[in-house]
Write an enzyme that holds these catalytic residues in place. Sequence first.
Site, short mmCIF file in Angstrom:
data_model
loop_
_atom_site.label_atom_id
_atom_site.label_comp_id
_atom_site.label_asym_id
_atom_site.label_seq_id
_atom_site.Cartn_x
_atom_site.Cartn_y
_atom_site.Cartn_z
N HIS A 121 0.81 -1.21 0.00
CA HIS A 121 0.00 0.00 0.00
C HIS A 121 0.85 1.27 0.00
CE1 HIS A 121 0.88 0.60 4.32
NE2 HIS A 121 0.78 -0.72 4.40
N ASP A 122 0.33 2.28 -0.66
CA ASP A 122 0.93 3.62 -0.68
C ASP A 122 2.31 3.65 -1.32
OD1 ASP A 122 -1.20 5.04 0.95
OD2 ASP A 122 -0.56 3.53 2.41
N GLY A 139 4.99 -1.43 1.99
CA GLY A 139 4.24 -0.19 1.86
C GLY A 139 5.11 1.04 1.89
#
Length: 265
Positions: A121-122, A139
């Site tokens: 994520h991100d 992430g």
Amino acid sequence: MTNIHPTAVIEDGAVIGEGVRIGPFCVVGPQVSLGDDVELKSHVAVAGETSIGAGTSIFPFASIGHQAQDLKFRGEKATLTIGEGCIIREGVTINPGTEAGGSSTTIGDNCAFLANSHVGHDSHLGSRIILSNNVMIAGHVDVGDNVIFGGGSAVIQFARIGRNAFVGGLSGLENDLIPFGMVTGNRAKLGGLNLIGLKRANFPREQIHALRAAYRDLFESTEGTLRSRAEAIAAEMTDQPLVRTVTDFILEKDDRRFCTPGLED
């Protein structure tokens, strides 16, 4: 002409471009957008607010856009954007963002994600990046254009990897990697410049020579800190774009640790 297999599930609201091919037992969520000529081979699951660029191919058992693997995630709005012409092979997982990390994951054009690789994520990946089999990107990772990851390599959260770098197979990267750098090992150590990648990219020979000289001054000198050496080189070699790419990367943030040839600086 769009071709959707009768066993595929396309939920109401999904946007399907021209010439899209969706094979058996695929599932496409209601907030998904598939660009023109995207192909989902079979057994592909695409969820969340996910946009996939034209001409991207996704192979069986890939999981794209499902909830971030973050225990703090509470269902907040988050997006995943994948560029054009990417190849996403079997078993790949790519997660959207989280509120704490900016709420988005982005991937550029013409990237290749080989079997069972993962993007957390991100994270923000540029274009023409290759993740070999079983590569793990945690992430909040930033990756520049034209980076190649060898099989089984892993990248820690919040790391930065500069453009045209090379990460050797089974390497564990826990510090930032300079543009054009090459690392191997667990934990990964800088093994020099990615000279093969530089030559393949057709950079001028004189620029490569200048970069090699700057590399020696950065990582073989014992005077001052890495940051002070980068500042001096940046001031001296203002007309060398490859050198400035490296020094700008080092000087961009003052709280980072970098992969070095041996001892950490």
